[in-house]
Design a protein around this motif. Structure first.
Motif, PDB file in Angstrom:
ATOM      1  N   THR A 265     -39.226 -16.972   7.551  1.00  0.00           N
ATOM      2  CA  THR A 265     -38.486 -16.587   8.766  1.00  0.00           C
ATOM      3  C   THR A 265     -39.406 -16.636   9.986  1.00  0.00           C
ATOM      4  O   THR A 265     -39.014 -17.149  11.049  1.00  0.00           O
ATOM      5  CB  THR A 265     -37.891 -15.169   8.602  1.00  0.00           C
ATOM      6  OG1 THR A 265     -37.074 -15.165   7.427  1.00  0.00           O
ATOM      7  CG2 THR A 265     -37.054 -14.781   9.800  1.00  0.00           C
TER       8      THR A 265
ATOM      9  N   ILE B 290     -36.085 -11.351  18.015  1.00  0.00           N
ATOM     10  CA  ILE B 290     -35.728 -10.663  16.768  1.00  0.00           C
ATOM     11  C   ILE B 290     -36.565  -9.404  16.665  1.00  0.00           C
ATOM     12  O   ILE B 290     -37.756  -9.404  16.972  1.00  0.00           O
ATOM     13  CB  ILE B 290     -35.948 -11.594  15.554  1.00  0.00           C
ATOM     14  CG1 ILE B 290     -34.996 -12.787  15.679  1.00  0.00           C
ATOM     15  CG2 ILE B 290     -35.721 -10.844  14.246  1.00  0.00           C
ATOM     16  CD1 ILE B 290     -34.977 -13.721  14.495  1.00  0.00           C
TER      17      ILE B 290
ATOM     18  N   PRO C 107     -26.611  -2.685  11.311  1.00  0.00           N
ATOM     19  CA  PRO C 107     -27.442  -3.408  12.282  1.00  0.00           C
ATOM     20  C   PRO C 107     -26.827  -4.753  12.678  1.00  0.00           C
ATOM     21  O   PRO C 107     -26.047  -5.337  11.923  1.00  0.00           O
ATOM     22  CB  PRO C 107     -28.750  -3.646  11.514  1.00  0.00           C
ATOM     23  CG  PRO C 107     -28.741  -2.691  10.385  1.00  0.00           C
ATOM     24  CD  PRO C 107     -27.307  -2.443  10.034  1.00  0.00           C
TER      25      PRO C 107
ATOM     26  N   LEU D 170     -31.662  -9.631  17.383  1.00  0.00           N
ATOM     27  CA  LEU D 170     -31.115  -9.612  16.032  1.00  0.00           C
ATOM     28  C   LEU D 170     -32.040  -8.749  15.182  1.00  0.00           C
ATOM     29  O   LEU D 170     -33.265  -8.784  15.358  1.00  0.00           O
ATOM     30  CB  LEU D 170     -31.137 -11.055  15.529  1.00  0.00           C
ATOM     31  CG  LEU D 170     -30.266 -11.493  14.367  1.00  0.00           C
ATOM     32  CD1 LEU D 170     -28.788 -11.286  14.679  1.00  0.00           C
ATOM     33  CD2 LEU D 170     -30.531 -12.983  14.081  1.00  0.00           C
ATOM     34  N   PHE D 171     -31.471  -8.012  14.242  1.00  0.00           N
ATOM     35  CA  PHE D 171     -32.241  -7.152  13.329  1.00  0.00           C
ATOM     36  C   PHE D 171     -32.933  -8.051  12.305  1.00  0.00           C
ATOM     37  O   PHE D 171     -32.283  -8.823  11.602  1.00  0.00           O
ATOM     38  CB  PHE D 171     -31.256  -6.206  12.645  1.00  0.00           C
ATOM     39  CG  PHE D 171     -31.868  -5.073  11.883  1.00  0.00           C
ATOM     40  CD1 PHE D 171     -32.004  -3.820  12.464  1.00  0.00           C
ATOM     41  CD2 PHE D 171     -32.264  -5.234  10.561  1.00  0.00           C
ATOM     42  CE1 PHE D 171     -32.542  -2.758  11.751  1.00  0.00           C
ATOM     43  CE2 PHE D 171     -32.800  -4.173   9.840  1.00  0.00           C
ATOM     44  CZ  PHE D 171     -32.937  -2.935  10.436  1.00  0.00           C
ATOM     45  N   PHE D 172     -34.257  -7.974  12.210  1.00  0.00           N
ATOM     46  CA  PHE D 172     -35.018  -8.887  11.340  1.00  0.00           C
ATOM     47  C   PHE D 172     -34.593  -8.785   9.876  1.00  0.00           C
ATOM     48  O   PHE D 172     -34.488  -7.689   9.322  1.00  0.00           O
ATOM     49  CB  PHE D 172     -36.519  -8.588  11.432  1.00  0.00           C
ATOM     50  CG  PHE D 172     -37.353  -9.532  10.603  1.00  0.00           C
ATOM     51  CD1 PHE D 172     -37.877 -10.697  11.158  1.00  0.00           C
ATOM     52  CD2 PHE D 172     -37.593  -9.282   9.249  1.00  0.00           C
ATOM     53  CE1 PHE D 172     -38.630 -11.575  10.389  1.00  0.00           C
ATOM     54  CE2 PHE D 172     -38.346 -10.151   8.474  1.00  0.00           C
ATOM     55  CZ  PHE D 172     -38.855 -11.303   9.036  1.00  0.00           C
ATOM     56  N   ARG D 173     -34.378  -9.951   9.260  1.00  0.00           N
ATOM     57  CA  ARG D 173     -34.192 -10.049   7.805  1.00  0.00           C
ATOM     58  C   ARG D 173     -35.058 -11.218   7.341  1.00  0.00           C
ATOM     59  O   ARG D 173     -35.104 -12.258   8.027  1.00  0.00           O
ATOM     60  CB  ARG D 173     -32.741 -10.379   7.434  1.00  0.00           C
ATOM     61  CG  ARG D 173     -31.705  -9.455   8.038  1.00  0.00           C
ATOM     62  CD  ARG D 173     -31.244  -8.431   7.025  1.00  0.00           C
ATOM     63  NE  ARG D 173     -30.214  -7.577   7.564  1.00  0.00           N
ATOM     64  CZ  ARG D 173     -30.213  -6.251   7.430  1.00  0.00           C
ATOM     65  NH1 ARG D 173     -31.181  -5.632   6.783  1.00  0.00           N
ATOM     66  NH2 ARG D 173     -29.246  -5.540   7.930  1.00  0.00           N
TER      67      ARG D 173
ATOM     68  N   PRO E  27     -31.026  -3.883  18.353  1.00  0.00           N
ATOM     69  CA  PRO E  27     -29.941  -4.163  17.402  1.00  0.00           C
ATOM     70  C   PRO E  27     -29.724  -3.072  16.351  1.00  0.00           C
ATOM     71  O   PRO E  27     -29.028  -3.322  15.370  1.00  0.00           O
ATOM     72  CB  PRO E  27     -30.472  -5.424  16.718  1.00  0.00           C
ATOM     73  CG  PRO E  27     -31.954  -5.158  16.626  1.00  0.00           C
ATOM     74  CD  PRO E  27     -32.320  -4.366  17.861  1.00  0.00           C
ATOM     75  N   ASN E  28     -30.324  -1.866  16.552  1.00  0.00           N
ATOM     76  CA  ASN E  28     -30.245  -0.860  15.479  1.00  0.00           C
ATOM     77  C   ASN E  28     -28.956  -0.045  15.525  1.00  0.00           C
ATOM     78  O   ASN E  28     -28.965   1.175  15.616  1.00  0.00           O
ATOM     79  CB  ASN E  28     -31.482   0.056  15.491  1.00  0.00           C
ATOM     80  CG  ASN E  28     -31.651   0.841  16.780  1.00  0.00           C
ATOM     81  OD1 ASN E  28     -31.220   0.418  17.838  1.00  0.00           O
ATOM     82  ND2 ASN E  28     -32.290   1.996  16.686  1.00  0.00           N
TER      83      ASN E  28
ATOM     84  N   TYR F 141     -33.416 -14.925   7.047  1.00  0.00           N
ATOM     85  CA  TYR F 141     -33.054 -15.848   8.130  1.00  0.00           C
ATOM     86  C   TYR F 141     -33.841 -17.147   8.011  1.00  0.00           C
ATOM     87  O   TYR F 141     -35.069 -17.118   7.851  1.00  0.00           O
ATOM     88  CB  TYR F 141     -33.368 -15.244   9.509  1.00  0.00           C
ATOM     89  CG  TYR F 141     -32.617 -13.994   9.876  1.00  0.00           C
ATOM     90  CD1 TYR F 141     -31.364 -13.693   9.336  1.00  0.00           C
ATOM     91  CD2 TYR F 141     -33.163 -13.094  10.796  1.00  0.00           C
ATOM     92  CE1 TYR F 141     -30.688 -12.539   9.704  1.00  0.00           C
ATOM     93  CE2 TYR F 141     -32.493 -11.938  11.171  1.00  0.00           C
ATOM     94  CZ  TYR F 141     -31.255 -11.664  10.615  1.00  0.00           C
ATOM     95  OH  TYR F 141     -30.600 -10.530  10.995  1.00  0.00           O
TER      96      TYR F 141
ATOM     97  N   ASP G  89     -26.882  -8.290  12.656  1.00  0.00           N
ATOM     98  CA  ASP G  89     -27.634  -9.286  11.880  1.00  0.00           C
ATOM     99  C   ASP G  89     -26.852 -10.572  11.609  1.00  0.00           C
ATOM    100  O   ASP G  89     -27.238 -11.350  10.731  1.00  0.00           O
ATOM    101  CB  ASP G  89     -28.173  -8.677  10.571  1.00  0.00           C
ATOM    102  CG  ASP G  89     -27.065  -8.212   9.645  1.00  0.00           C
ATOM    103  OD1 ASP G  89     -25.886  -8.334  10.024  1.00  0.00           O
ATOM    104  OD2 ASP G  89     -27.387  -7.719   8.544  1.00  0.00           O
ATOM    105  N   THR G  90     -25.773 -10.787  12.358  1.00  0.00           N
ATOM    106  CA  THR G  90     -25.060 -12.070  12.267  1.00  0.00           C
ATOM    107  C   THR G  90     -24.725 -12.526  13.684  1.00  0.00           C
ATOM    108  O   THR G  90     -24.720 -11.726  14.621  1.00  0.00           O
ATOM    109  CB  THR G  90     -23.726 -11.941  11.502  1.00  0.00           C
ATOM    110  OG1 THR G  90     -22.859 -11.062  12.253  1.00  0.00           O
ATOM    111  CG2 THR G  90     -23.921 -11.416  10.089  1.00  0.00           C
TER     112      THR G  90
END
Ligand code: NCD
Ligand code: ZN
Ligand code: ZN
Length: 336
Positions: free
Chosen positions: A120, A94, A44, A73-76, A39-40, A79, A46-47
């Motif tokens: 998360t 993720i 990124p 998905l790009f880790f946040r 996902p980079n 989440y 991220d949704t």
């Protein structure tokens, strides 16, 4: 002589976007039945909206091939359970990047405060969503991955139900960690089975072999070969094929990434044949990943033969590994 592979999978792949996507996506979707898509992008992924739109652009670029993009998905650390649950089966894993450690990871995690990441990670555990990690610290470049092993250990112990994928491992230390924790798994690239730091920087500098994590010592490569060739049940093939335009590689600030997608299956077959391990290739390039991720890829039968593949000098703007050289195996037919 021919070798048959059923539904090969690439469990770590960069497809980029726009023109680059249209060049590189068919080079994977032609021969692989599916791939785990990184996902980079900038920005990124991220949704849910961005993820579904990217999946659709990938499917458009694969020109009708039978191919399943397994999306990440790009880790946040923002989440939560409901946000993640809402993806349903559209989300496979993720991906967590330490901030600034590699291409387009600036907004990744800094500091590794497990307490901050815990909500998360707990939600992911409950939902059975695997965590893929680019495991490197900010230390000395040759030691970054080994220094990250204690963080893998901490995470694996604190979240025993969470499947943790050590991405593109390059060291003996990471290989050793595999058997210490039930919930640790790993992907291994093609290039790290082949090269050491000597190939990158031991003679003339070879920018097309420069990647993160940097290739390590012969002893590390042997450790990787040992688990790959034996198809250790916790390792999977993940090419980390990471295309950058030629001008970004052959420049005074060389972008990190090796582009291997179009030759990956041919070269893997060559390596496994040369080391009398071809009976384990099906597991390494497909069965282990199916088991670990619990996925059922589309049916695709790839037949390879011992006729040389001549690797082109470039695919569009991208220079592949082994450009202008020949590999002793090639793809003969692909059946659905
Ligand atoms: C990857 C890229 O270019 O996106 N580069 C790399 O050297 N491996 C990022 C990554 O997988 O770390
Ligand atoms: Zn990475
Ligand atoms: Zn990668």
């Amino acid at each position: 002589m021919t070798i048959e592979l059923n539904s090969p999978l690439d469990m770590h792949l960069h497809l980029r976007d726009k023109e680059m996507l249209s060049v590189v996506a068919p080079l994977t979707s032609h021969s692989f039945a599916g791939a785990l898509i990184m996902p980079n992008l900038i920005p990124p992924v991220d949704t849910k909206e961005a993820l579904l739109a990217y999946r659709d652009r990938i499917l458009d670029a694969t020109q009708g091939d039978i191919f399943k993009p397994y999306m990440t998905l790009f880790f946040r650390d923002s989440y939560d359970y409901d946000f993640l649950k809402n993806f349903g089966n559209e989300l496979t894993a993720i991906k967590l990047y330490p901030a600034g450690i590699t291409t387009n990871s600036e907004s990744g995690v800094s500091g590794f405060d497990i307490k901050k990441l815990a909500p998360t990670l707990e939600a992911m555990s409950e939902l059975g969503l695997p965590l893929c990690i680019h495991g490197e610290t900010n230390g000395f470049v040759m030691d970054r991955e080994a220094e990250f092993v204690p963080i893998y250990t901490k995470l694996a112990t604190a979240f025993p139900k969470l499947k943790i994928m050590m991405e593109h491992i390059t060291t003996k230390e990471s290989v050793d960690a595999l058997d210490k924790h039930e919930n640790l798994y790993a992907t291994i690239t093609l290039h790290h089975l082949l090269i050491t730091l000597d190939d990158v920087a031991g003679g003339m500098l070879r920018p097309h072999l420069f990647c993160k994590p940097i290739a390590k010592r012969p002893i590390d490569r042997e450790a990787l070969l040992n688990v790959a060739l034996n198809a250790h049940p916790k390792v999977m093939f993940g090419s980390d094929s990471a295309p950058h335009p030629k001008h970004a590689k052959e420049s005074c600030g060389c972008a990190a990434g090796v582009f291997t997608a179009p030759l990956a299956l041919a070269k893997l077959t060559e390596i496994f044949m040369e080391r009398s391990s071809v009976a384990n290739l099906q597991k390494f390039v497909s069965d282990n990943a199916r088991e670990i991720y619990g996925i059922t890829p589309p049916v695709k039968k790839v037949v390879l033969e011992d006729t040389p593949m001549n690797v082109p000098l470039n695919y569009g703007e991208v220079v592949p590994m082994y450009a202008g050289e020949s590999i002793s195996w090639s793809i003969k037919t692909i059946e659905k």
